[in-house]
Design an enzyme around this catalytic site. Structure first.
Site, PDB file in Angstrom:
ATOM      1  N   ARG A 247       0.857  -1.194   0.000  1.00  0.00           N
ATOM      2  CA  ARG A 247       0.000   0.000   0.000  1.00  0.00           C
ATOM      3  C   ARG A 247       0.888   1.237   0.000  1.00  0.00           C
ATOM      4  O   ARG A 247       1.656   1.457   0.939  1.00  0.00           O
ATOM      5  CB  ARG A 247      -0.893   0.004   1.241  1.00  0.00           C
ATOM      6  CG  ARG A 247      -1.777   1.240   1.380  1.00  0.00           C
ATOM      7  CD  ARG A 247      -2.638   1.111   2.619  1.00  0.00           C
ATOM      8  NE  ARG A 247      -3.560   2.219   2.793  1.00  0.00           N
ATOM      9  CZ  ARG A 247      -3.303   3.310   3.488  1.00  0.00           C
ATOM     10  NH1 ARG A 247      -2.112   3.472   4.071  1.00  0.00           N
ATOM     11  NH2 ARG A 247      -4.218   4.246   3.613  1.00  0.00           N
TER      12      ARG A 247
ATOM     13  N   SER B 164     -12.638  -3.456   2.118  1.00  0.00           N
ATOM     14  CA  SER B 164     -12.746  -2.810   3.436  1.00  0.00           C
ATOM     15  C   SER B 164     -14.212  -2.636   3.784  1.00  0.00           C
ATOM     16  O   SER B 164     -15.016  -2.267   2.921  1.00  0.00           O
ATOM     17  CB  SER B 164     -12.126  -1.411   3.392  1.00  0.00           C
ATOM     18  OG  SER B 164     -10.902  -1.454   2.739  1.00  0.00           O
TER      19      SER B 164
ATOM     20  N   LYS C 105      -4.880   6.302   8.769  1.00  0.00           N
ATOM     21  CA  LYS C 105      -6.092   6.508   7.957  1.00  0.00           C
ATOM     22  C   LYS C 105      -6.837   7.687   8.598  1.00  0.00           C
ATOM     23  O   LYS C 105      -7.870   7.514   9.259  1.00  0.00           O
ATOM     24  CB  LYS C 105      -6.916   5.210   8.007  1.00  0.00           C
ATOM     25  CG  LYS C 105      -8.038   5.134   7.033  1.00  0.00           C
ATOM     26  CD  LYS C 105      -7.635   4.533   5.716  1.00  0.00           C
ATOM     27  CE  LYS C 105      -8.805   4.673   4.767  1.00  0.00           C
ATOM     28  NZ  LYS C 105      -8.451   4.973   3.415  1.00  0.00           N
TER      29      LYS C 105
HETATM   30  C1  LIG Z   1      -6.863  -5.301   5.131  1.00  0.00           C
HETATM   31  C2  LIG Z   1      -7.251  -3.925   4.747  1.00  0.00           C
HETATM   32  N1  LIG Z   1      -8.387  -3.412   5.249  1.00  0.00           N
HETATM   33  C3  LIG Z   1      -8.747  -2.167   4.930  1.00  0.00           C
HETATM   34  C4  LIG Z   1      -7.977  -1.400   4.067  1.00  0.00           C
HETATM   35  C5  LIG Z   1      -8.383  -0.020   3.654  1.00  0.00           C
HETATM   36  O1  LIG Z   1      -8.748   0.065   2.297  1.00  0.00           O
HETATM   37  P1  LIG Z   1      -9.424   1.399   1.717  1.00  0.00           P
HETATM   38  O2  LIG Z   1     -10.657   1.645   2.476  1.00  0.00           O
HETATM   39  O3  LIG Z   1      -9.555   1.266   0.264  1.00  0.00           O
HETATM   40  O4  LIG Z   1      -8.380   2.512   2.056  1.00  0.00           O
HETATM   41  P2  LIG Z   1      -6.894   2.625   1.531  1.00  0.00           P
HETATM   42  O5  LIG Z   1      -6.072   1.582   2.161  1.00  0.00           O
HETATM   43  O6  LIG Z   1      -6.906   2.464   0.054  1.00  0.00           O
HETATM   44  O7  LIG Z   1      -6.457   3.984   1.949  1.00  0.00           O
HETATM   45  C6  LIG Z   1      -6.818  -1.957   3.575  1.00  0.00           C
HETATM   46  N2  LIG Z   1      -6.016  -1.290   2.739  1.00  0.00           N
HETATM   47  N3  LIG Z   1      -6.475  -3.217   3.920  1.00  0.00           N
HETATM   48  C1  LIG Z   2      -5.241   1.147   5.762  1.00  0.00           C
HETATM   49  C2  LIG Z   2      -6.279   1.098   6.796  1.00  0.00           C
HETATM   50  N1  LIG Z   2      -7.573   0.799   6.519  1.00  0.00           N
HETATM   51  C3  LIG Z   2      -8.343   0.846   7.608  1.00  0.00           C
HETATM   52  C4  LIG Z   2      -9.785   0.578   7.595  1.00  0.00           C
HETATM   53  O1  LIG Z   2     -10.371   0.523   8.662  1.00  0.00           O
HETATM   54  O2  LIG Z   2     -10.317   0.418   6.508  1.00  0.00           O
HETATM   55  S1  LIG Z   2      -7.487   1.242   8.980  1.00  0.00           S
HETATM   56  C5  LIG Z   2      -6.064   1.359   8.120  1.00  0.00           C
HETATM   57  C6  LIG Z   2      -4.738   1.732   8.708  1.00  0.00           C
HETATM   58  C7  LIG Z   2      -4.259   0.811   9.791  1.00  0.00           C
HETATM   59  O3  LIG Z   2      -3.027   1.279  10.146  1.00  0.00           O
HETATM   60  P1  LIG Z   2      -2.418   1.107  11.564  1.00  0.00           P
HETATM   61  O4  LIG Z   2      -2.248  -0.327  11.803  1.00  0.00           O
HETATM   62  O5  LIG Z   2      -1.097   1.834  11.461  1.00  0.00           O
HETATM   63  O6  LIG Z   2      -3.318   1.761  12.532  1.00  0.00           O
END
Ligand SMILES: Cc1ncc(COP(=O)(O)OP(=O)(O)O)c(N)n1
Ligand SMILES: Cc1nc(C(=O)O)sc1CCOP(=O)(O)O
Ligand SMILES: [Mg+2]
Length: 371
Positions: free
Chosen positions: A199, A268, A297
């Protein structure tokens, strides 16, 4: 020069004074012998490769249907292995028996063994198809059909492998841009990580492509799944195991058409409706979160542990709690019902990613040791 004996005489020293009458093969016959040797060697190669795949389907996957498919193909290949082709064999005179490639002597994972052997079978069938045209046009046609059947088998077996590993994976590392991206990821893989997502929301495409290729390779070596965030095109370009999409990304039905049924699609979700929608649309897994607010996020409100408990009771596909999860709070998330978690900072910013991976996995494995 290739020679033959006639009159029931022998050309070797054991003839003990018997007059040996040796007649050289005609050029046409010599070529035929060579073609027979090629066909004989490649019939063997295809059967051996199929047997190697069959053993994994049978003993590794306990999958009778896939094992039977391999056996059927093996028998179809064997039907073409006629005595005249076998008779052309000349193992001592084959310089190819000495040739090995260092990559053949070492395999990093079951996946590598399977991929190498699928390549071997497909190559052998291609050779049989081409040289078979000089032997028996029906053989050429049959080998062509078998090659397509092997492609189908490969795709379902690799898809099966992916799904199995997904179900077994409890910890999911989602990367963030980092100077030592590859080192961090490799350290986590050494700690037992089996699922990685690339990502990077800001890099340009050439860097994304370069990094995705390197990560894919690393995952391949460690036998881990490799998923690309957001970008179906990038996932396909690097032959990733799947793609992760958000609610605002490409519709799942379109993504499925592009990636096919054997690659994984993750989605997600932040609430019950999104979860039910994801299951109905046929995704392979979902993200459940953000459990806690997270700087990774920004602006996405936390769902809290209630949604985790809801997922534990209602989600029929693999789901990963995500958002603000670390070594300090993972047990709260597990107590709320999570069996799988996804993290970014906990591993990307860890001083010792191997140890943190091992710790997180040990907590996740505590509940139900075998998933
Ligand atoms: C395992 C996992 N869960 C949630 C996310 C978040 O995806 P998304 O809502 O498309 O947001 P971005 O990651 O694209 O900013 C994820 N990447 N992985
Ligand atoms: C990439 C992403 N997606 C989310 C969701 O809820 O969809 S939370 C998230 C970031 C998670 O990062 P950390 O482990 O550093 O808190
Ligand atoms: Mg996204």
């Amino acid at each position: 020069m290739v020679t033959r004996t006639y009159d029931n005489s022998h050309s070797d020293e054991s003839t003990n004074g018997v007059v040996v009458m040796v007649e050289p093969y005609s050029q046409k016959e010599q070529i035929q012998q060579v073609v027979y040797r090629i066909l004989d060697a490649n019939l063997d190669r295809a059967r051996e490769g199929l047997r190697i795949i069959e053993e994994w389907c049978r003993f590794g996957l306990n999958n009778a249907q896939l094992a039977l498919e391999c056996k059927r193909l093996r028998q179809d290949v064997a039907k073409w292995h006629t005595p005249e082709l076998r008779a052309a064999r000349d193992t001592p005179g084959d310089p190819g028996t000495e040739l090995t490639h260092p990559q053949e002597e070492q395999r990093a994972s079951i996946k590598s063994v399977l991929q190498a052997n699928f390549c071997r079978i497909e190559e052998a069938l291609r050779v049989l198809e081409e040289y078979g045209k000089l032997y028996h046009p029906t053989m050429a046609k049959a080998c062509k059909q078998m090659r397509y059947q092997v492609y189908t088998l490969e795709s379902s077996l690799m898809g099966h492998q992916r799904h199995q590993l997904l179900w077994r994976s409890r910890l999911y590392l989602v990367t963030s841009p980092h100077e030592t991206l590859l080192n961090n990821v490799e350290a986590a893989l050494k700690g037992g990580l089996t699922l990685l997502q690339y990502r990077d929301k800001t890099a340009d495409d050439s860097l994304r492509l370069e990094q995705a290729r390197k990560l894919q390779h690393l995952c391949h070596i460690y036998g881990a799944l490799f998923i690309v965030n957001d970008r179906v095109d990038l996932a396909l370009a690097v032959d990733a195991d799947g793609v992760h999409l958000g609610q605002q990304d490409m519709p799942i039905a379109v993504a499925r058409q592009l990636v096919g049924s054997q690659r994984l699609i993750g989605l997600s979700t932040t609430n019950k409706e999104e979860m039910q929608g994801a299951i109905a649309e046929g995704v392979d897994y979902i993200g459940v979160g953000p459990v806690y607010e997270t700087p990774t996020k920004v602006g996405k409100a936390a769902t809290g542990l209630e949604y985790v408990s809801y997922a534990a009771k209602n989600c029929s596909i693999p789901w990963f709690a995500i958002g603000g999860i670390d070594a300090n709070n993972i047990n709260d998330v597990i107590d709320a019902g999570a069996e799988r978690v996804a993290v970014v900072r906990s591993l990307m910013q860890a001083e010792q990613p191997t140890l943190v991976t091992q710790y997180l996995l040990s907590q996740l494995n505590r509940i139900k040791p075998e998933l």
